[in-house]
Design an enzyme around this catalytic site. Structure first.
Site, PDB file in Angstrom:
ATOM      1  N   HIS A 170      13.229  -0.222  -1.518  1.00 39.84           N
ATOM      2  CA  HIS A 170      12.062  -1.065  -1.196  1.00 39.84           C
ATOM      3  C   HIS A 170      12.277  -2.552  -1.470  1.00 39.84           C
ATOM      4  O   HIS A 170      11.455  -3.365  -1.027  1.00 39.84           O
ATOM      5  CB  HIS A 170      10.828  -0.626  -1.992  1.00 39.84           C
ATOM      6  CG  HIS A 170      10.370   0.773  -1.710  1.00 39.84           C
ATOM      7  ND1 HIS A 170      10.072   1.225  -0.453  1.00 39.84           N
ATOM      8  CD2 HIS A 170      10.159   1.831  -2.552  1.00 39.84           C
ATOM      9  CE1 HIS A 170       9.691   2.504  -0.519  1.00 39.84           C
ATOM     10  NE2 HIS A 170       9.741   2.894  -1.791  1.00 39.84           N
TER      11      HIS A 170
HETATM   12  O1  V1P Z   1       0.923   2.942  -4.572  1.00 37.99           O
HETATM   13  C1  V1P Z   1       1.510   1.988  -5.076  1.00 37.99           C
HETATM   14  C2  V1P Z   1       1.002   0.582  -5.071  1.00 37.99           C
HETATM   15  C3  V1P Z   1       0.062   0.253  -6.167  1.00 37.99           C
HETATM   16  N1  V1P Z   1      -0.988  -0.078  -5.150  1.00 37.99           N
HETATM   17  C4  V1P Z   1      -1.420  -1.447  -5.137  1.00 37.99           C
HETATM   18  C5  V1P Z   1      -0.056   0.288  -4.102  1.00 37.99           C
HETATM   19  N2  V1P Z   1       2.701   2.140  -5.658  1.00 37.99           N
HETATM   20  C6  V1P Z   1       3.404   3.381  -5.786  1.00 37.99           C
HETATM   21  C7  V1P Z   1       4.890   3.051  -5.663  1.00 37.99           C
HETATM   22  C8  V1P Z   1       5.775   4.202  -5.338  1.00 37.99           C
HETATM   23  C9  V1P Z   1       7.237   3.744  -5.324  1.00 37.99           C
HETATM   24  C10 V1P Z   1       8.230   4.771  -4.837  1.00 37.99           C
HETATM   25  C11 V1P Z   1       9.648   4.271  -5.008  1.00 37.99           C
HETATM   26  C12 V1P Z   1      10.719   5.096  -4.319  1.00 37.99           C
HETATM   27  O2  V1P Z   1      10.558   5.159  -2.924  1.00 37.99           O
HETATM   28  C13 V1P Z   1      12.126   4.490  -4.537  1.00 37.99           C
HETATM   29  C14 V1P Z   1      12.593   4.312  -5.921  1.00 37.99           C
HETATM   30  O3  V1P Z   1      10.700   6.423  -4.773  1.00 37.99           O
HETATM   31  C15 V1P Z   1       3.080   3.983  -7.110  1.00 37.99           C
HETATM   32  C16 V1P Z   1       2.656   5.261  -7.420  1.00 37.99           C
HETATM   33  C17 V1P Z   1       2.413   6.369  -6.464  1.00 37.99           C
HETATM   34  N3  V1P Z   1       1.913   7.478  -6.959  1.00 37.99           N
HETATM   35  O4  V1P Z   1       2.676   6.261  -5.309  1.00 37.99           O
HETATM   36  N4  V1P Z   1       3.139   3.328  -8.279  1.00 37.99           N
HETATM   37  C18 V1P Z   1       2.795   4.187  -9.264  1.00 37.99           C
HETATM   38  N5  V1P Z   1       2.503   5.395  -8.740  1.00 37.99           N
HETATM   39  C19 V1P Z   1       2.737   3.848 -10.676  1.00 37.99           C
HETATM   40  C20 V1P Z   1       2.167   4.743 -11.595  1.00 37.99           C
HETATM   41  C21 V1P Z   1       2.127   4.396 -12.955  1.00 37.99           C
HETATM   42  C22 V1P Z   1       2.636   3.170 -13.376  1.00 37.99           C
HETATM   43  C23 V1P Z   1       3.202   2.300 -12.459  1.00 37.99           C
HETATM   44  C24 V1P Z   1       3.251   2.633 -11.113  1.00 37.99           C
HETATM   45 ZN    ZN Z   2      10.415   7.529  -3.132  1.00 36.69          ZN
END
Ligand code: V1P
Ligand code: ZN
Ligand code: CA
Length: 373
Positions: A136
């Protein structure tokens, strides 16, 4: 199946970096994977290399000088000021300014660049960097747990020698940073399989196909919850076969994000360890130089199982591997069964219920057929 020269990039420091308590991304999973690879006796079967850490200059072949300079300087204490209160470089909770963030990036990127060099020099047929795959990261901004795009840097290294590179991404999320970096070129084809619909990062429809010279060279396979091994294979193999036929890549980079496995904390697919690894097996038998990278994967013990098994697949020794785990430093994590497996569950495959899988496959094949001739 004949043997392949395999290079495996690993830095013993990588597991000590932490995104912070409560953050799903755990660099420690790379160490657990390495311990399992070691316990299975695979180290003697491949070249083990400690990556040269990527310098700011090397990172700037994709990222802006300003962003790389920021990353070299930022600490948990200076983050607020240097990000202009979280409005530049690191936006939101996904990408904290953790202790040692720049060193972590330099290990991850150094491994993918080293892997590319090992391939172009002819010293390896397959090169592995489980600390890479951070798809990303953008030119001037971190995104989705990724700060430096090791994949783009590795592909740029391959392009110094090879005319065409194929990038395939089986992480549950869209490989947006890599797609964007090569969106207007016909020298890199990107192909991402991902969950689409109310899911991070929100991009990757089949309408997005590349632009200018790159038109047709970005392939997206948007999927729904619950995809099984059988369904996944029924779209992965025909689409990748068609790409190999029409694009004839000089090398393939496979991002093996393990959040597409059943039971992942952030993922929503129903793929087993064997289903995931069959993508590695399929590409290994094409006799094209191959780089295997990590990526997502948030149920740590299943990530370690799968990347260990995929290391065995790269070596061609998966048939000899004991399904009962050998004793290792983290043995107790693998209970209650202590087996090298990630089973599927009983969730419904929404891709077959409405026939959307057939449509998505046909769209992708149709896009690719236009490239020929
Ligand atoms: O959904 C979001 C952002 C936060 N909102 C404003 C939109 N972020 C996700 C990011 C997922 C990243 C995936 C990375 C990869 O593709 C490659 C390494 O696997 C997110 C999520 C989720 N459940 O999608 N961030 C978090 N959870 C999160 C939870 C706790 C603390 C920090 C981040
Ligand atoms: Zn992923
Ligand atoms: Ca993907």
């Amino acid at each position: 199946m004949s043997k392949r020269k395999v290079a495996y990039y690993y830095d013993p420091d990588v597991g000590a970096y932490s995104y912070g308590l409560g953050h799903p991304m755990k660099p420690h999973r790379i160490r657990i994977t390495h311990d399992l690879v070691t316990a299975y006796g695979m180290l003697d079967k491949m070249h083990i290399l400690r990556p040269k850490r990527a310098t700011p200059e090397v990172m700037s072949s994709f990222h802006t000088d300003e962003y790389v300079h920021f990353l070299t300087n930022v600490t948990p204490e200076t983050a607020e000021k240097l990000t202009y209160s979280g409005t530049r470089f690191l936006v939101g909770e996904d990408n904290p300014a953790f202790d040692g963030v720049f060193e972590f990036c330099s290990i991850s990127a150094g491994g993918s660049i080293g892997a590319a060099q090992r391939i172009t020099s002819g010293a390896a047929d397959i090169a592995i960097n489980w600390a890479g795959g951070l798809h990303h990261a953008k030119k001037r901004e971190a995104s989705g747990f990724c700060y430096i795009n090791d994949i783009v840097l590795g592909i740029l290294e391959l392009l110094r020698t090879y005319p065409r590179v194929l990038y395939i991404d089986i992480d549950c999320h869209h490989g947006d940073g890599v797609e964007e970096a090569f969106y207007t070129t016909d020298r890199v084809m990107t192909c991402s399989f991902h969950k689409f619909g109310e899911y991070f990062p929100g991009t990757g429809t089949q309408e997005d196909k590349g632009r200018g010279k790159g038109k047709g060279y970005a392939v997206n396979v948007p999927l729904k919850d619950g995809i099984t091994d059988e369904s996944f294979k029924s779209v992965f193999e025909p689409v990748v076969s068609k790409i190999l036929e029409v694009f004839q890549p000089s090398a393939v980079v496979l991002q093996c994000g393990a959040d597409s496995l059943a039971g992942d904390k952030l993922g929503c697919f129903n793929i087993t360890m064997h289903g995931h690894a069959s993508c590695v097996q399929f590409l290994r038998k094409q006799h094209v130089p191959l780089i295997l990278l990590g990526g997502g994967g948030y149920t740590v013990k299943n990530v370690a199982r799968t990347w260990t098994y995929e290391t065995a697949c790269a070596l061609g020794v998966e048939g000899e591997i004991d399904p009962n785990l050998p004793w290792n430093e983290y043995f107790e994590w693998f209970g209650p069964r202590y087996r090298l497996e990630v089973p599927c569950n009983n969730m419904e495959d929404l891709n077959v219920r409405d026939g959307s899988l057939d449509i998505v496959r046909e769209n992708a094949l149709e896009q690719l057929s236009r490239l020929k001739g």
